[in-house]
Every structure is written in C-alpha cells, then in structure tokens.
Write a protein that holds these residues in place. Sequence first.
Motif, PDB file in Angstrom:
ATOM      1  N   HIS A 102       0.859  -1.183   0.000  1.00 32.01           N
ATOM      2  CA  HIS A 102       0.000   0.000   0.000  1.00 32.01           C
ATOM      3  C   HIS A 102       0.896   1.234   0.000  1.00 32.01           C
ATOM      4  O   HIS A 102       1.794   1.353   0.843  1.00 32.01           O
ATOM      5  N   VAL A 103       0.662   2.100  -0.927  1.00 30.18           N
ATOM      6  CA  VAL A 103       1.416   3.352  -1.020  1.00 30.18           C
ATOM      7  C   VAL A 103       0.438   4.504  -0.948  1.00 30.18           C
ATOM      8  O   VAL A 103      -0.581   4.507  -1.649  1.00 30.18           O
ATOM      9  N   SER A 104       0.712   5.485  -0.109  1.00 28.29           N
ATOM     10  CA  SER A 104      -0.199   6.613   0.068  1.00 28.29           C
ATOM     11  C   SER A 104       0.577   7.928   0.082  1.00 28.29           C
ATOM     12  O   SER A 104       1.458   8.126   0.922  1.00 28.29           O
ATOM     13  N   GLY A 105       0.286   8.793  -0.877  1.00 29.44           N
ATOM     14  CA  GLY A 105       0.851  10.138  -0.900  1.00 29.44           C
ATOM     15  C   GLY A 105       2.359  10.181  -1.077  1.00 29.44           C
ATOM     16  O   GLY A 105       3.018  11.102  -0.571  1.00 29.44           O
ATOM     17  N   LEU A 106       2.915   9.247  -1.833  1.00 31.28           N
ATOM     18  CA  LEU A 106       4.369   9.160  -1.956  1.00 31.28           C
ATOM     19  C   LEU A 106       4.898  10.256  -2.890  1.00 31.28           C
ATOM     20  O   LEU A 106       4.367  10.471  -3.983  1.00 31.28           O
ATOM     21  N   SER A 107       5.955  10.940  -2.449  1.00 30.41           N
ATOM     22  CA  SER A 107       6.581  12.007  -3.229  1.00 30.41           C
ATOM     23  C   SER A 107       8.088  11.907  -3.111  1.00 30.41           C
ATOM     24  O   SER A 107       8.624  11.474  -2.086  1.00 30.41           O
ATOM     25  N   LYS A 108       8.778  12.331  -4.197  1.00 30.44           N
ATOM     26  CA  LYS A 108      10.238  12.319  -4.182  1.00 30.44           C
ATOM     27  C   LYS A 108      10.790  13.433  -5.063  1.00 30.44           C
ATOM     28  O   LYS A 108      10.336  13.626  -6.199  1.00 30.44           O
ATOM     29  N   GLN A 109      11.745  14.178  -4.520  1.00 33.15           N
ATOM     30  CA  GLN A 109      12.477  15.189  -5.278  1.00 33.15           C
ATOM     31  C   GLN A 109      13.945  15.110  -4.889  1.00 33.15           C
ATOM     32  O   GLN A 109      14.286  15.117  -3.701  1.00 33.15           O
ATOM     33  N   PHE A 110      14.816  15.037  -5.869  1.00 32.62           N
ATOM     34  CA  PHE A 110      16.243  15.004  -5.600  1.00 32.62           C
ATOM     35  C   PHE A 110      16.776  16.426  -5.440  1.00 32.62           C
ATOM     36  O   PHE A 110      16.290  17.363  -6.073  1.00 32.62           O
ATOM     37  N   ALA A 111      17.781  16.564  -4.612  1.00 35.40           N
ATOM     38  CA  ALA A 111      18.337  17.893  -4.316  1.00 35.40           C
ATOM     39  C   ALA A 111      18.895  18.568  -5.559  1.00 35.40           C
ATOM     40  O   ALA A 111      18.927  19.802  -5.653  1.00 35.40           O
ATOM     41  N   SER A 112      19.335  17.779  -6.528  1.00 35.87           N
ATOM     42  CA  SER A 112      19.933  18.327  -7.741  1.00 35.87           C
ATOM     43  C   SER A 112      18.908  18.839  -8.746  1.00 35.87           C
ATOM     44  O   SER A 112      19.270  19.406  -9.777  1.00 35.87           O
ATOM     45  N   SER A 113      17.618  18.629  -8.459  1.00 37.19           N
ATOM     46  CA  SER A 113      16.559  19.023  -9.395  1.00 37.19           C
ATOM     47  C   SER A 113      15.618  20.036  -8.766  1.00 37.19           C
ATOM     48  O   SER A 113      15.385  20.016  -7.556  1.00 37.19           O
ATOM     49  N   SER A 114      15.077  20.906  -9.599  1.00 34.42           N
ATOM     50  CA  SER A 114      14.131  21.916  -9.115  1.00 34.42           C
ATOM     51  C   SER A 114      12.692  21.419  -9.127  1.00 34.42           C
ATOM     52  O   SER A 114      11.790  22.096  -8.639  1.00 34.42           O
ATOM     53  N   THR A 115      12.454  20.241  -9.709  1.00 34.18           N
ATOM     54  CA  THR A 115      11.111  19.682  -9.770  1.00 34.18           C
ATOM     55  C   THR A 115      11.090  18.284  -9.169  1.00 34.18           C
ATOM     56  O   THR A 115      12.106  17.583  -9.137  1.00 34.18           O
ATOM     57  N   ALA A 116       9.923  17.885  -8.715  1.00 32.79           N
ATOM     58  CA  ALA A 116       9.760  16.559  -8.121  1.00 32.79           C
ATOM     59  C   ALA A 116       9.853  15.479  -9.191  1.00 32.79           C
ATOM     60  O   ALA A 116       9.471  15.684 -10.348  1.00 32.79           O
ATOM     61  N   VAL A 117      10.366  14.317  -8.805  1.00 35.17           N
ATOM     62  CA  VAL A 117      10.344  13.156  -9.693  1.00 35.17           C
ATOM     63  C   VAL A 117       8.902  12.685  -9.846  1.00 35.17           C
ATOM     64  O   VAL A 117       8.427  12.416 -10.954  1.00 35.17           O
ATOM     65  N   PHE A 118       8.190  12.599  -8.728  1.00 33.34           N
ATOM     66  CA  PHE A 118       6.754  12.306  -8.718  1.00 33.34           C
ATOM     67  C   PHE A 118       6.187  12.882  -7.428  1.00 33.34           C
ATOM     68  O   PHE A 118       6.922  13.162  -6.471  1.00 33.34           O
TER      69      PHE A 118
END
Length: 264
Positions: A22-38
């Motif tokens: 079960h995955v709920s509200g998962l988010s990820k952004q790398f420090a090297s990027s200005s936008t989220a991966v998802f």
Amino acid sequence: MTSLAPSMPLSAIAADSVCPLHVSGLSKQFASSSTAVFSDVSFRVAKGQSVALIGANGAGKSTLLRCCVRLIEPDAGKIILDGVALSGKSGRDLRQARNRVGFVFQKHCLVPRLSVLSNVLHGNLAHRCGPRNWSQGLARQVDRQQALDCLEQVGLADLADKRCDQLSGGQSQRVAIARALMQQPKILFADEPTASLDPQSGEDIMELFATLGRAHGLTLFFVSHHIEHALRYADRILGLRERQLLLDSSSGSENLQSLRGFYA
C-alpha cells in the motif's frame, strides 16, 4: 484508459492485510533538481497480482519502485509492506520488515568471482547473517539444498558450481531470480529485468516470472519499457507521467494503441 479512483484512507489500508503493498501520498524530489520526480502517488497492490509500471524515460519508474521498499528514501508519504508500516523504521527493523521482499535489478548485482550457488545463497542473508550464507563451502546442508532447489526452478541447477563471470546475460538474470527466491518472498519487485537482454532472453525471463508467480502465489511488481510485456504478463498496468500516476488500468482493457497513446 482508466482514470484513478480516490485513494483509500490510510486507516483502511492498514487494516487490510490482504494487500501486500500500500502506497499513500508518496513524493520524491532530488536535491539536484528543481522539480519533483513524482508527487502524491497512491496505489495498492492485491495479493497474487502482477502489476506493470510503465512510463517514458525519466518519468521516475525505477525511483518509485525503489521508494516502495525504501532503497531510495521518499520525501513524503506512507508505505505499508505486508501489513507493516515502513515509516520511521531503520537498521535491523527496516531489514526485517522487508525480508520477504525479493528485488531483481536490471544489472543483476551478482558477485562475479563467486559460484552460481554461492550467489543464490546470498538470498538467505535476508534472514540469517554470517559467513555461512556467503559461500557454498561454508553453507549448511539444508541451505545448500534450498539454493539448489531455487536454481532448479530457474533451470540452472547444472551450473551451480560455475563462476558467475562466465554466464550469459540471460543466465545471470536467472541466477538473480533464484537468489530472490531464496528469500522465500511474498512479493517480487523487478526493475526493468529484461533491459540488458536480447529479445529472446527477455521473453524467456518474463515467462519465467509469470511461471514462478503462479507456482508460488507471488505478487509481482515490475518496471518495463516494453508495453507488450505489460499487456502480456501483467494483470494491471500503472503509468507515470508528468510526475503523477495517471494510469491505473487492467491489462485486459488496454491494447498497444491505447498504451502508446499514454506516451503521447
């Protein structure tokens, strides 16, 4: 294409032991990027289901797969794996929470100088630490036999004593699958498992995943660039696009044209 249903409340997810992921509200952004991966990704995978995750290059498929077992740390969201919440766990507690999760990587991640059998035995490290699970010469007889049984299931028992640096790409991936089986997993993750293989070897590997899934009642969650594989080997297809999960559909309701349209 099927639109996404509203996400299930986390309390309801936690109470439902039938679904192994079960995955709920998962988010990820790398420090090297200005936008989220998802961002704000939510889904659930049913027991015994085979799920394909598709999307364009750079859409974040591999990152999402790794975040689901915290091989990559998500920035936000909650993950429940086989009824256990992974949030806040670390070290031994985290390893124990995911010890029934097999993960097959694109690069195989074998130890080249060791034998096939020794590499399969490494899957036992999810349950027992120590040198007896590192080399076939030190292993307990019961573990050696289990590793041989896993090799038999992937059709490589006759290569048990061969060094892994002498294997073909398809054989190496079969060893990686046998190693994952050694964990006695309930859910098997695979990150583009055919990407480094020729077309025929890729088909053979996907057929093997399907056969093992049925034989062991495994839940399968795999990333693929091949939409034909998603249609043929998955019960359900998830799609990442524009940093969101924009596709959640049964494979029977999709076709090559509709999935190609998802990439447009």
